[in-house]
Design an enzyme around this catalytic site. Sequence first.
Site, PDB file in Angstrom:
ATOM      1  N   CYS A 269       0.871  -1.182   0.000  1.00  5.54           N
ATOM      2  CA  CYS A 269       0.000   0.000   0.000  1.00  5.54           C
ATOM      3  C   CYS A 269       0.903   1.226   0.000  1.00  5.54           C
ATOM      4  CB  CYS A 269      -0.862   0.053   1.254  1.00  5.54           C
ATOM      5  SG  CYS A 269      -1.948  -1.369   1.448  1.00  5.54           S
TER       6      CYS A 269
ATOM      7  N   CYS B  92      15.272  -8.611   3.386  1.00  6.61           N
ATOM      8  CA  CYS B  92      14.477  -9.832   3.364  1.00  6.61           C
ATOM      9  C   CYS B  92      14.667 -10.484   1.997  1.00  6.61           C
ATOM     10  CB  CYS B  92      13.003  -9.486   3.560  1.00  6.61           C
ATOM     11  SG  CYS B  92      11.905 -10.894   3.322  1.00  6.61           S
TER      12      CYS B  92
ATOM     13  N   CYS C 213      11.164 -14.571  -0.397  1.00  7.38           N
ATOM     14  CA  CYS C 213      10.486 -15.141  -1.574  1.00  7.38           C
ATOM     15  C   CYS C 213      11.476 -15.821  -2.517  1.00  7.38           C
ATOM     16  CB  CYS C 213       9.638 -14.095  -2.291  1.00  7.38           C
ATOM     17  SG  CYS C 213      10.436 -12.561  -2.600  1.00  7.38           S
TER      18      CYS C 213
HETATM   19  S1  SF4 Z   1       8.238  -9.575  -1.392  1.00  7.50           S
HETATM   20 FE1  SF4 Z   1       9.871 -11.033  -0.935  1.00  7.50          FE
HETATM   21  S2  SF4 Z   1      11.589  -9.764  -0.261  1.00  7.50           S
HETATM   22 FE2  SF4 Z   1       9.738  -8.515  -0.097  1.00  7.50          FE
HETATM   23  S3  SF4 Z   1       9.056  -8.751   2.020  1.00  7.50           S
HETATM   24 FE3  SF4 Z   1       7.951 -10.242   0.741  1.00  7.50          FE
HETATM   25  S4  SF4 Z   1       9.179 -12.128   0.917  1.00  7.50           S
HETATM   26 FE4  SF4 Z   1      10.476 -10.425   1.591  1.00  7.50          FE
END
Ligand code: SF4
Length: 461
Positions: free
Chosen positions: A2, A435, A438
């Site tokens: 968002c 992070c 994914c």
């Molecule tokens: S899209 Fe991927 S890199 Fe971004 S917060 Fe979600 S899991 Fe982590």
Amino acid sequence: MCGVIGVMGHPRAVYLSYLGLRRLQPRGQESAGIVATDGESLVQKRGMGHVKDVFTDAEITNWPAHAAIGHNRYSTAGDSTIDEAQPFMQQTKFGKVAICHNGHLPHTAEQARQLLASGHGLVSTSDTAVVLGLLSQSEKDNVVDAFIDALSQVEGAYTMLLLTRDKLVAARDPYGFRPLALGKLDEGWVVASETAAFQLFEGKYEREVLPGEVLILTRDQAPQSLYPFPTTQPAECLFEHVYFARPDSKVFGSPVSSERLRMGRRLAQEHPVSADVVVGIPDSGMGAAFGFHEESKIPLRLGLTRDHHMGRTFIDPNYEIRGLKVKYKLSPVPDLLDGQRVVLVDDSIVRGNTIMEIIEMVRKAGAREVHVRSSSPPVISPCYQGIDTKSKDELIAAHLTIEEIGREIGADSLGYLSREGLLWAVGDPEGKRHCTSCFTGVYPIRVEGGTSKNQHEMVST
Ligand code: SF4
């Protein structure tokens, strides 16, 4: 994902929030809203759809307020109805408060049940409403402490803005999953998901609101920072750099366009190819395509154009046009593609069906060979931290090898930027700030069906 913006101490707070939301429109198009205060009361306006359709010119210009918060919604929890449009507003023992949120809190269902069972109403079905519920029933004696009390009871991703008659409070979770930048205005302060939101009205970028920081803005005093939560290793979202953020923004303090250029350069080093032209897939593949072209010295051509004015796709169930959704947005330029060996550069490949249709489109326009390069690594796991990525079943790289994906999508060759390459491109070569869940399936927080970092660390030691 968002978009949020907050303005404090400016006589045109509503107008600036509106302009900022327009700039943040790509971050959420489901609904938009603003809550503003003149110091006496809080006034709310929300609606479904785009910012320009929710507010009239008269509302924006005749709304007296010195502070406001605004939100563009892209849902990850709750229904897609006006009740879920943010900012939410509620009467509490601290007076009226309003709140808006970018992120996702995956474990609030039980807290919602408990709040309802104990007689506390919730303003909506979303995770954000639970924070407002926890704040309302907190035993703390002031609204900032009650907000912190509520946030300390939830786990997950949040960049949250809270507005009262005299304060704007901005909070980022201790991992810092979602971005928030602080800017200085000619009068007052602004916070926003991306710097492009306030660049428009010449807000001066000051700094990022830090992971775990609670920033209090008032009309008369300097900003005050609190750090009430236990610290942890940050986990800022890598996909913000790759895809979500606007190219004219700084995100997590770094200029997005330069990062995408570096991604493309590194991609060309990692996956070189003999070709005649480099073609970026508009819009978010363009930055990496420039980088690929610079590094490989292969000419860059605008072989695909994007139509920004077509609006929603209407699919006639009685007349099927193959790949219509993609064709609606993208159009090939046959003059630049005919007879060429093409390198197609995109930001990511999620399900694989879009890139498949683009390859077919480029071949039909006459391309002799189509080599695909992705400026992010294979996406193998869903996001639980504020991005509505597909379930694992739908992620092509969760089930096929890179060679198999190449064959499946119809590419002559396929190359993904490595995780190391992407982290290098965003200035975090050791992966200490970002992070990568994914791309790895290892999560910093507790998730259902995934491996949390703590679990992972226990296993690996
Ligand atoms: S899209 Fe991927 S890199 Fe971004 S917060 Fe979600 S899991 Fe982590």
